[in-house]
Design an enzyme around this catalytic site. Sequence first.
Site, PDB file in Angstrom:
ATOM      1  N   GLN A  94       0.413   0.227   6.367  1.00 21.99           N
ATOM      2  CA  GLN A  94       1.821   0.060   5.972  1.00 21.99           C
ATOM      3  C   GLN A  94       2.117  -1.417   5.750  1.00 21.99           C
ATOM      4  O   GLN A  94       1.919  -2.241   6.650  1.00 21.99           O
ATOM      5  CB  GLN A  94       2.745   0.619   7.065  1.00 21.99           C
ATOM      6  CG  GLN A  94       4.217   0.581   6.666  1.00 21.99           C
ATOM      7  CD  GLN A  94       5.132   1.271   7.683  1.00 21.99           C
ATOM      8  OE1 GLN A  94       4.689   1.693   8.761  1.00 21.99           O
ATOM      9  NE2 GLN A  94       6.409   1.375   7.346  1.00 21.99           N
ATOM     10  N   HIS A 100       8.528   5.235   3.685  1.00 21.21           N
ATOM     11  CA  HIS A 100       8.361   5.686   2.295  1.00 21.21           C
ATOM     12  C   HIS A 100       7.127   6.559   2.218  1.00 21.21           C
ATOM     13  O   HIS A 100       6.181   6.406   2.991  1.00 21.21           O
ATOM     14  CB  HIS A 100       8.233   4.494   1.336  1.00 21.21           C
ATOM     15  CG  HIS A 100       7.144   3.525   1.711  1.00 21.21           C
ATOM     16  ND1 HIS A 100       7.307   2.587   2.689  1.00 21.21           N
ATOM     17  CD2 HIS A 100       5.875   3.388   1.251  1.00 21.21           C
ATOM     18  CE1 HIS A 100       6.185   1.893   2.822  1.00 21.21           C
ATOM     19  NE2 HIS A 100       5.299   2.359   1.962  1.00 21.21           N
TER      20      HIS A 100
HETATM   21  P1  AMP Z   1       2.643   0.685   1.986  1.00 18.23           P
HETATM   22  O1  AMP Z   1       1.473  -0.246   1.832  1.00 18.23           O
HETATM   23  O2  AMP Z   1       2.290   2.094   2.316  1.00 18.23           O
HETATM   24  O3  AMP Z   1       3.672   0.095   2.931  1.00 18.23           O
HETATM   25  O4  AMP Z   1       3.304   0.762   0.547  1.00 18.23           O
HETATM   26  C1  AMP Z   1       4.120  -0.222   0.032  1.00 18.23           C
HETATM   27  C2  AMP Z   1       4.107  -0.038  -1.445  1.00 18.23           C
HETATM   28  O5  AMP Z   1       5.230  -0.700  -1.998  1.00 18.23           O
HETATM   29  C3  AMP Z   1       2.877  -0.636  -2.144  1.00 18.23           C
HETATM   30  O6  AMP Z   1       2.188   0.394  -2.850  1.00 18.23           O
HETATM   31  C4  AMP Z   1       3.473  -1.687  -3.086  1.00 18.23           C
HETATM   32  O7  AMP Z   1       2.791  -1.754  -4.312  1.00 18.23           O
HETATM   33  C5  AMP Z   1       4.896  -1.196  -3.252  1.00 18.23           C
HETATM   34  N1  AMP Z   1       5.891  -2.189  -3.587  1.00 18.23           N
HETATM   35  C6  AMP Z   1       6.087  -3.392  -2.998  1.00 18.23           C
HETATM   36  N2  AMP Z   1       7.134  -4.025  -3.569  1.00 18.23           N
HETATM   37  C7  AMP Z   1       7.620  -3.187  -4.523  1.00 18.23           C
HETATM   38  C8  AMP Z   1       8.695  -3.251  -5.462  1.00 18.23           C
HETATM   39  N3  AMP Z   1       9.496  -4.330  -5.545  1.00 18.23           N
HETATM   40  N4  AMP Z   1       8.900  -2.209  -6.305  1.00 18.23           N
HETATM   41  C9  AMP Z   1       8.086  -1.128  -6.242  1.00 18.23           C
HETATM   42  N5  AMP Z   1       7.065  -0.999  -5.383  1.00 18.23           N
HETATM   43  C10 AMP Z   1       6.822  -2.017  -4.534  1.00 18.23           C
END
Ligand code: AMP
Length: 114
Positions: A94, A100
């Site tokens: 995460q 999410h």
């Molecule tokens: P996690 O690593 O499971 O916490 O997922 C976080 C996700 O958020 C990653 O896949 C990132 O690519 C995505 N992410 C981070 N910043 C943004 C943003 N501004 N808009 C869309 N996705 C994002």
Amino acid sequence: MTDCIFCKIVNGEIPGDRVYEDDRVIAINDINPQAPVHILILPKSHIKSVMEIDSDNEDILSHIFKVACRLAAEKGIDRKGFRIVNNCGEEGGQTVDHLHFHLLGGRFMEWPPG
Ligand code: AMP
Ligand code: ZN
């Protein structure tokens, strides 16, 4: 939460590529997609991770899954299949501390995950 990137997308402080919104959740295209379809579904309220789910907020989980399946159908990945992923905590991968779920599809998903 003031310094949470997903709260900022929810309240419009920074842009997000929204593909769905209702009173409880938004869905945005992931900025760094790992599959042809890579959508994040998140609650509008700041919940840090699945570890903060309790009897007061547990309904959000079924709602998120319903939205994810609706989006999967809309994107045409429901018939071939898809993956819904939640990363929890540092070793779980995460990177954004606002609950999410990833909806991933449009290619074959391998197992085990990395
Ligand atoms: P996690 O690593 O499971 O916490 O997922 C976080 C996700 O958020 C990653 O896949 C990132 O690519 C995505 N992410 C981070 N910043 C943004 C943003 N501004 N808009 C869309 N996705 C994002
Ligand atoms: Zn947040």
